[in-house]
Design a protein around this motif. Structure first.
Motif, short mmCIF file in Angstrom:
data_model
loop_
_atom_site.label_atom_id
_atom_site.label_comp_id
_atom_site.label_asym_id
_atom_site.label_seq_id
_atom_site.Cartn_x
_atom_site.Cartn_y
_atom_site.Cartn_z
N GLU A 101 -45.63 -12.11 3.22
CA GLU A 101 -44.92 -13.38 2.92
C GLU A 101 -44.51 -13.43 1.45
O GLU A 101 -44.96 -14.30 0.69
N PRO A 117 -40.42 -7.91 7.92
CA PRO A 117 -39.25 -8.73 7.54
C PRO A 117 -39.53 -9.79 6.47
O PRO A 117 -38.61 -10.21 5.77
N LEU A 118 -40.79 -10.22 6.35
CA LEU A 118 -41.11 -11.25 5.35
C LEU A 118 -41.75 -10.66 4.09
O LEU A 118 -42.09 -11.39 3.17
N TRP A 161 -49.45 -18.36 5.42
CA TRP A 161 -49.24 -19.80 5.17
C TRP A 161 -49.08 -20.63 6.43
O TRP A 161 -49.27 -21.84 6.42
N GLY A 162 -48.74 -20.00 7.53
CA GLY A 162 -48.61 -20.76 8.77
C GLY A 162 -49.91 -20.93 9.53
O GLY A 162 -49.96 -21.67 10.52
N PHE A 203 -59.61 -22.28 -12.84
CA PHE A 203 -58.98 -23.61 -12.73
C PHE A 203 -59.36 -24.26 -11.39
O PHE A 203 -59.62 -25.45 -11.33
N GLY A 209 -59.86 -25.15 -17.64
CA GLY A 209 -59.41 -26.06 -16.59
C GLY A 209 -60.04 -27.42 -16.71
O GLY A 209 -59.37 -28.45 -16.63
N ALA A 221 -43.51 -16.62 -0.41
CA ALA A 221 -44.59 -17.58 -0.62
C ALA A 221 -45.67 -17.05 -1.55
O ALA A 221 -46.39 -17.82 -2.18
N ASN A 222 -45.77 -15.72 -1.66
CA ASN A 222 -46.92 -15.15 -2.35
C ASN A 222 -46.61 -14.37 -3.63
O ASN A 222 -47.51 -13.73 -4.18
N LEU A 262 -35.92 -10.97 5.74
CA LEU A 262 -35.97 -12.43 5.65
C LEU A 262 -36.39 -12.93 4.27
O LEU A 262 -36.49 -14.14 4.05
N GLN A 280 -52.62 -24.71 6.92
CA GLN A 280 -52.06 -26.02 7.24
C GLN A 280 -53.05 -27.13 6.88
O GLN A 280 -52.66 -28.25 6.54
N GLU A 317 -60.98 -27.84 -10.35
CA GLU A 317 -60.38 -28.74 -9.35
C GLU A 317 -61.40 -29.11 -8.27
O GLU A 317 -61.52 -30.27 -7.88
#
Lengths: 237, 237, 237, 237
Positions: free
Chosen positions: A129, A24-25, A91-92, A157, A186, A132-133, A72, A97, A161
């Protein structure tokens, strides 16, 4: 569907697999636009990059086209041209997180393509996802340029960072293949003033200067650290 | 010696003072090269920038020449051409040790010129901790350019640093006088992708674009935040 | 199902609503264990905390029981006792990816309960992304204690985190209701050496000392900053 | 004056030296109160810690008494009892200005005692930049406790700071001698929730628990990482 797979350590070949299912995602894409091989594909076949795999389709750098989306998914639809990142985190997950999506659901396990599921060198591939991706390919951007984003640009990059480059810093990038060149770019964009790049191939040296290297170090000419310190000292006098 | 002083709130004039004394860590300079007035000088006279002063020589932006150094000064000698920062901290103070040299020995008390001692608009001026607080004027750099460093460049750049600009950030700089322009330049050098600058004067707008502004906001055309959000939204579609 | 709702600004009452639907990533819970009202519920009714709402069920602090989970939920099942955070982000959103889950999908929009969907003061309530947004109630932890976690503890602790408290810092927490007390506890746990707490109610003062306050400031006894600076100065002599 | 010196690699003995001179920013102290030997003294003699030294007086942990101060010293006077840090930076150096006082004027060169000048195991010793590098012994603090501050406490705490311990983190400290124990204490004070300490000596194990270790790992019982991961996993179930 057909895919170019790692059959086992040291062996690649075309194989036949089921087309992936779309949750669904998720999104199912096909790579009609551009794919790029990565040295990591070579590593994976040569020695198992993050573990030995069997009949695992390779590839993690693609600009593709969406052919199916889950119920979704809000931001993409079949026909969209998309840039597909090499790393497609959950991501969850706790790791995401906490700010480490590349390690979502386990060490390096955000790198799913050709490690935890089939990669992009196939007629179809699966993106978890999708909202998100995936990123829409902006109008006017050549897919051949854009395919450098999924791994080469962001890995280089992110190196800059992680190094925490600050305005006016002196930075040394060792190795100026595509990822190293993007680390040069970067570090330059983050404000490095004195930017050493270590390499010898003339086209890479030229590219390093284009991306902001102020000094080129030839690793065959002596110890890298000694050369950097000597040039640095001379510049400060 | 002669100096241009704030006589009191709202009043300036030339006054006669003793030439400053040189402690073992200090330098005495004279400003034969370049001085620049700062809007802060105007603020100081108008209302007392960080307190009311009487017969305090003004000025904190100078490219000068060293005329005397203390016995412990190692890096400078009479005749050296130097860039003199507006902020000359006490580097051993608790505040400096904690990373806030601008507040060494008290709130804003790193800003000594024309606040805690006479400034640079005089025949001679005093620099504390010369080795730590002076920089040699590099050969080939025009003093007229260099005099922008003591306050304009570093204040604007430090604004971008305090804002924590990261690769790909959207940044809005409100006001494009010299410090604002250097905040634009700093944010650009730190990797801002979308860089709004708010101002109207044509020469400043042109300079903001030169230093990396991607969008100009005219504050007379409506609420600044609304304009930024609208342009941002439009750019993302 | 029944729920205690904000009917509009200044008006609350019990209303009847449909039981929420469970998507593939979601959970439906009921609050048989513990609920806690928050001053934010009062704010919301009084003036609309982040916007005026109509017939919106209140409440965002709960220790509940899972009654239904979506097909993709892995870590929870009906019957599990869970701590439900006040903030239930969309973890794949751009804002969450950038480290601001509280603002996922819009300013403050990670705070969904009683703002973007019905809250927990109901027979049933809906939790998005259950695997990412629920925590099992550990055995042996009293739900009455645990219900302080969803908002009071994490909001106070996050305040200390945003303040960047470092070993040996001096910290002043203004207000020692539950969130303020948890800011005191958070600052103490992060290593504050000198920890001022501003408040007057005897039970709160006692609690502040219990959680690590080293000095209590009575805001009725004069300017807070003056009192802090004076006590600080005296402590350093 | 007399001092206990490293005569060369592998050789120590009492030697006679000139009493050190006091510059305008400096203090001369004598160690009538407490000195502590450090394993680094042993390393220095054994193999040259940061270079081989000849006739160099050892020692860098002292609580002493000021006997002379330079003309520019404001905060100390003869007779003051002081805690003397192992690291006494040149605070105006570029490295200190950039936040690395331990490397002021060169790699590790903030560590002057017994490396760049004679140490504290002597009748008199020299402290550069006294106002910045000394701390008054607070009334009521036993010098025997205080002598742990110059190196053991701050080195262990700084380790925890460099590790960036955050509220709720899991931390593993390998080695629980004095510095390791202070790393345990530092990580605990910074908010670690799960704090592994690796060691076996019963008194150190007891001390580690006192300072906040939640789990002790015996390195003889198997691979350290395996043991940590296993205990961690078990705790999360």
């Amino acid at each position: 569907m057909k895919g170019l797979a790692m059959l086992g350590i040291g062996k690649i070949g075309w194989i036949e697999k089921e087309k992936p299912q779309c949750g669904p995602l998720d999104a199912i894409c096909r790579p009609p636009l551009v794919l790029a091989p990565c040295t990591s594909d070579v590593h994976t076949v040569w020695a198992g990059a993050i573990g030995e795999r069997t009949d695992m389709i390779l590839g993690h750098e693609a600009v593709g086209e969406v052919v199916e989306v889950g119920s979704l998914v809000k931001d993409f639809k079949p026909g969209d041209k998309v840039i597909v990142p090499a790393i497609t985190p959950d991501w969850g997950s706790t790791e995401s997180q906490e700010g480490f999506p590349q390690h979502s659901s386990g060490m390096l396990a955000g790198w799913k393509f050709s490690n935890f599921k089939d990669g992009v060198f196939a007629e179809y591939f699966h993106v978890n996802e999708a909202d998100a991706n995936l990123a829409l390919l902006p109008e006017g951007v050549d897919p051949v340029d854009a395919v450098m984003i999924p791994d080469m640009v962001v890995t280089g990059f992110h190196g800059a960072e992680l190094a925490g480059v600050k305005l006016g810093d002196t930075v040394c990038v060792i190795g100026i293949g595509p990822v190293g060149l993007m680390a040069v770019a970067g570090a330059n964009k983050m404000g490095a003033s004195h930017l050493f790049a270590v390499g010898t191939r003339p086209n890479c040296v030229e590219a390093a200067k284009f991306y902001g290297a102020t000094d080129i170090i030839n690793y065959r000419a002596g110890d890298i650290a000694d050369q950097v310190l000597e040039k640095k000292l001379r510049a400060e006098v």
